[in-house]
Design a protein around this motif. Structure first.
Motif, PDB file in Angstrom:
ATOM      1  N   LEU A 123       0.838  -1.195   0.000  1.00  0.00           N
ATOM      2  CA  LEU A 123       0.000   0.000   0.000  1.00  0.00           C
ATOM      3  C   LEU A 123       0.873   1.246   0.000  1.00  0.00           C
ATOM      4  O   LEU A 123       1.616   1.498   0.957  1.00  0.00           O
ATOM      5  N   TYR A 124       0.818   2.012  -1.071  1.00  0.00           N
ATOM      6  CA  TYR A 124       1.532   3.280  -1.166  1.00  0.00           C
ATOM      7  C   TYR A 124       0.543   4.390  -0.829  1.00  0.00           C
ATOM      8  O   TYR A 124      -0.261   4.797  -1.668  1.00  0.00           O
ATOM      9  N   CYS A 125       0.585   4.852   0.397  1.00  0.00           N
ATOM     10  CA  CYS A 125      -0.379   5.852   0.856  1.00  0.00           C
ATOM     11  C   CYS A 125       0.227   6.664   2.000  1.00  0.00           C
ATOM     12  O   CYS A 125       0.752   6.091   2.952  1.00  0.00           O
ATOM     13  N   PRO A 126       0.218   7.988   1.924  1.00  0.00           N
ATOM     14  CA  PRO A 126      -0.352   8.810   0.844  1.00  0.00           C
ATOM     15  C   PRO A 126       0.628   8.936  -0.330  1.00  0.00           C
ATOM     16  O   PRO A 126       1.815   9.176  -0.130  1.00  0.00           O
ATOM     17  N   ALA A 127       0.100   8.762  -1.521  1.00  0.00           N
ATOM     18  CA  ALA A 127       0.925   8.901  -2.727  1.00  0.00           C
ATOM     19  C   ALA A 127       0.010   9.061  -3.936  1.00  0.00           C
ATOM     20  O   ALA A 127      -1.118   8.588  -3.938  1.00  0.00           O
ATOM     21  N   THR A 128       0.515   9.735  -4.950  1.00  0.00           N
ATOM     22  CA  THR A 128      -0.203   9.873  -6.208  1.00  0.00           C
ATOM     23  C   THR A 128       0.755   9.570  -7.358  1.00  0.00           C
ATOM     24  O   THR A 128       1.975   9.563  -7.177  1.00  0.00           O
ATOM     25  N   LEU A 129       0.203   9.335  -8.531  1.00  0.00           N
ATOM     26  CA  LEU A 129       1.017   9.077  -9.709  1.00  0.00           C
ATOM     27  C   LEU A 129       1.645  10.384 -10.187  1.00  0.00           C
ATOM     28  O   LEU A 129       0.953  11.369 -10.386  1.00  0.00           O
ATOM     29  N   ASP A 130       2.955  10.361 -10.383  1.00  0.00           N
ATOM     30  CA  ASP A 130       3.669  11.538 -10.880  1.00  0.00           C
ATOM     31  C   ASP A 130       3.978  11.378 -12.363  1.00  0.00           C
ATOM     32  O   ASP A 130       3.510  12.150 -13.194  1.00  0.00           O
ATOM     33  N   THR A 131       4.731  10.349 -12.702  1.00  0.00           N
ATOM     34  CA  THR A 131       5.041  10.100 -14.121  1.00  0.00           C
ATOM     35  C   THR A 131       4.818   8.624 -14.444  1.00  0.00           C
ATOM     36  O   THR A 131       4.897   7.752 -13.565  1.00  0.00           O
ATOM     37  N   LEU A 132       4.554   8.378 -15.720  1.00  0.00           N
ATOM     38  CA  LEU A 132       4.268   7.028 -16.178  1.00  0.00           C
ATOM     39  C   LEU A 132       5.009   6.789 -17.494  1.00  0.00           C
ATOM     40  O   LEU A 132       4.834   7.548 -18.452  1.00  0.00           O
ATOM     41  N   LYS A 133       5.868   5.766 -17.523  1.00  0.00           N
ATOM     42  CA  LYS A 133       6.586   5.408 -18.744  1.00  0.00           C
ATOM     43  C   LYS A 133       6.242   3.971 -19.118  1.00  0.00           C
ATOM     44  O   LYS A 133       6.219   3.083 -18.257  1.00  0.00           O
ATOM     45  N   THR A 134       5.973   3.786 -20.403  1.00  0.00           N
ATOM     46  CA  THR A 134       5.507   2.489 -20.894  1.00  0.00           C
ATOM     47  C   THR A 134       6.508   1.904 -21.882  1.00  0.00           C
ATOM     48  O   THR A 134       7.074   2.623 -22.703  1.00  0.00           O
ATOM     49  N   ASP A 135       6.698   0.575 -21.766  1.00  0.00           N
ATOM     50  CA  ASP A 135       7.528  -0.122 -22.765  1.00  0.00           C
ATOM     51  C   ASP A 135       6.870  -1.470 -23.061  1.00  0.00           C
ATOM     52  O   ASP A 135       5.762  -1.755 -22.604  1.00  0.00           O
ATOM     53  N   ALA A 136       7.547  -2.313 -23.808  1.00  0.00           N
ATOM     54  CA  ALA A 136       6.947  -3.556 -24.289  1.00  0.00           C
ATOM     55  C   ALA A 136       6.544  -4.503 -23.171  1.00  0.00           C
ATOM     56  O   ALA A 136       5.556  -5.239 -23.290  1.00  0.00           O
ATOM     57  N   THR A 137       7.270  -4.496 -22.065  1.00  0.00           N
ATOM     58  CA  THR A 137       7.023  -5.490 -21.012  1.00  0.00           C
ATOM     59  C   THR A 137       6.265  -4.943 -19.805  1.00  0.00           C
ATOM     60  O   THR A 137       5.987  -5.686 -18.869  1.00  0.00           O
ATOM     61  N   GLY A 138       5.943  -3.649 -19.816  1.00  0.00           N
ATOM     62  CA  GLY A 138       5.191  -3.121 -18.678  1.00  0.00           C
ATOM     63  C   GLY A 138       5.267  -1.621 -18.544  1.00  0.00           C
ATOM     64  O   GLY A 138       5.520  -0.893 -19.517  1.00  0.00           O
ATOM     65  N   HIS A 139       5.048  -1.151 -17.322  1.00  0.00           N
ATOM     66  CA  HIS A 139       5.032   0.276 -17.015  1.00  0.00           C
ATOM     67  C   HIS A 139       5.991   0.569 -15.871  1.00  0.00           C
ATOM     68  O   HIS A 139       6.128  -0.228 -14.933  1.00  0.00           O
ATOM     69  N   SER A 140       6.607   1.728 -15.930  1.00  0.00           N
ATOM     70  CA  SER A 140       7.421   2.232 -14.820  1.00  0.00           C
ATOM     71  C   SER A 140       6.730   3.475 -14.270  1.00  0.00           C
ATOM     72  O   SER A 140       6.522   4.452 -14.995  1.00  0.00           O
ATOM     73  N   LEU A 141       6.367   3.421 -12.997  1.00  0.00           N
ATOM     74  CA  LEU A 141       5.652   4.514 -12.360  1.00  0.00           C
ATOM     75  C   LEU A 141       6.546   5.218 -11.359  1.00  0.00           C
ATOM     76  O   LEU A 141       7.255   4.558 -10.584  1.00  0.00           O
ATOM     77  N   THR A 142       6.521   6.535 -11.382  1.00  0.00           N
ATOM     78  CA  THR A 142       7.168   7.331 -10.339  1.00  0.00           C
ATOM     79  C   THR A 142       6.071   8.007  -9.552  1.00  0.00           C
ATOM     80  O   THR A 142       5.166   8.627 -10.125  1.00  0.00           O
ATOM     81  N   LEU A 143       6.136   7.888  -8.230  1.00  0.00           N
ATOM     82  CA  LEU A 143       5.099   8.427  -7.361  1.00  0.00           C
ATOM     83  C   LEU A 143       5.495   9.793  -6.815  1.00  0.00           C
ATOM     84  O   LEU A 143       6.663  10.194  -6.869  1.00  0.00           O
ATOM     85  N   SER A 144       4.515  10.468  -6.272  1.00  0.00           N
ATOM     86  CA  SER A 144       4.733  11.817  -5.739  1.00  0.00           C
ATOM     87  C   SER A 144       5.728  11.825  -4.588  1.00  0.00           C
ATOM     88  O   SER A 144       6.347  12.856  -4.309  1.00  0.00           O
TER      89      SER A 144
END
Length: 403
Positions: A123-144
């Motif tokens: 559980l990442y809380c409190p947190a929000t999505l900051d940036t989202l990068k997508t490639d062939a095998t998935g997503h890389s998320l950076t949180l606030s």
């Protein structure tokens, strides 16, 4: 609620296949605010959880945790103000104890949040999505908060203004109803006895849902009802700020006396009524569920119930790929193309039918063209005169899959 229900359902699925999986499913939730009195998703509002949704929540192991918070809807009264059309749906007619349950989101939010901590869910809380990068095998998320997450499958359960949808530049269709929903909890001078009401008025539908009793201002066990009243924006603003006595008198005139005399009203809030939906609620290794995928007019109380069917559909698609990967002795990839498109196939007909049915109800019962008024009044009367005709209506009201 959609995101928490999905995470808990996936945790149960992971436990079910634990002996056969090389490692349990890795599940994470990003949540901006812990549920409390100020949480925007779990405020003072109540929602109807249809009978079909109670069944699914029970199957996911969630409803036993929430059951004590529910107030049963035993009967539904539907009427067209100023016209002869009216009918009733009764749980007893369908050999059920209830047509559904009403729960307060604030209380449900706290229970679900606590339940998440009892499972192997990050559980990442409190947190929000900051940036989202997508490639062939998935997503890389950076949180606030600076943390990073790598995922094979990203599920957007982040509401009507989904940041994930915006980040991925996905289309959404909108239909404006030129109505505003005025929402409040009201009290009456007689017990509701499990009755819910849907009354179609000149301004739009007015719905009342039974709620648990509560001690207010020193008076114990006051009967409460959750009100959703569709109005034009000018009327909504006037009634939102009107003195209590004036508001209650206006509500009484619009609804009538069937529920008793309205004696008290809580905080009044309003929001514009819009139908919004993603034509394709999927993207590369991404699934959109609940309000992120579609928001409905509250006329039929189907918003969360449709979202929960999204949840169940995604869990079913993931279970299918788990079984397949075991049979083929392949590495498990729950974000693969097959899962995403199986999910879309499972959900397409139900989503489309539900969205179209809700829009039809809004247009049909907000129109004062007299042939249409006569037709809908006759239709409601026919339901009363010929009980077998009620079965399809009850089927939809109880939240069973529309296909």
């Amino acid at each position: 609620m959609a995101g928490a229900s999905l995470a808990l359902g996936l945790a149960q699925l992971s436990e079910k296949y634990q002996a056969k999986l090389n490692r349990p499913l890795s599940i994470a939730i990003i949540e901006a605010v812990a549920p409390d009195a100020n949480h925007p998703g779990f405020d003072a509002r109540s929602i109807a959880i249809a009978h079909g949704s109670v069944f699914e929540l029970t199957r996911l192991g969630i409803w036993p945790k929430l059951a004590s918070l529910g107030t049963e809807i035993e009967n539904i009264h539907i009427s067209d103000r100023g016209h002869f059309g009216m009918t009733e749906l009764n749980a007893e007619q369908f050999n059920l104890s209830s047509m559904g349950q009403v729960v307060e989101l604030a209380k449900v939010g706290k229970v679900l949040f606590d339940e998440l901590k009892q499972h192997d869910i990050k559980l990442y809380c409190p947190a929000t999505l900051d940036t989202l990068k997508t490639d062939a095998t998935g997503h890389s998320l950076t949180l606030s908060n600076g943390q990073h997450i790598r995922t094979q499958l990203l599920v957007a359960a982040d509401g009507a203004h989904s940041k994930v949808r915006q980040a991925l530049k996905q289309d959404i269709e909108k239909v404006e109803f030129d109505q505003v929903a005025l929402v409040a909890n009201v009290q009456t001078d007689k017990p509701h006895q499990g009755w819910a009401y849907e009354r179609f008025t000149d301004t739009g539908p007015l719905a009342l849902l039974p709620m648990s009793s509560e001690s207010v201002q020193g008076k114990s066990h006051q009967p409460r009802l959750s009100l959703v009243w569709a109005l034009d924006s000018e009327q909504a603003q006037a009634l939102k700020t009107a003195p209590k006595a004036e508001f209650l008198a206006s509500l009484q005139r619009a609804f009538g006396n069937r529920a008793g005399r309205f004696t008290e009203v809580g905080e009044r809030v309003s929001y514009p009524l819009t139908l919004s939906y993603m034509p394709r609620p999927i993207y590369h290794r991404t699934v959109f569920i609940g309000n992120a995928a579609q928001t409905l007019h509250p006329i039929a109380g189907q918003g969360f119930n449709l979202g929960l069917r999204d949840v169940v559909g995604l869990i079913d698609a993931i279970e299918t790929v788990i079984k397949h990967s075991q049979q083929q002795q392949q590495a498990l990839d729950i974000g693969q193309h097959t899962v995403i498109h199986d999910y879309l196939s499972l959900r397409e007909a139900d989503r489309s039918n539900t969205i179209n049915n809700v829009e039809f109800l809004v247009r049909g019962f907000s129109n004062q063209y007299w042939p249409l008024v006569a037709g809908r009044s006759l239709g409601l009367r026919l339901l009363s005169w010929c009980p077998p005709l009620k079965a399809p209506i009850a089927h939809k009201a109880m939240g069973w899959k529309s296909a």
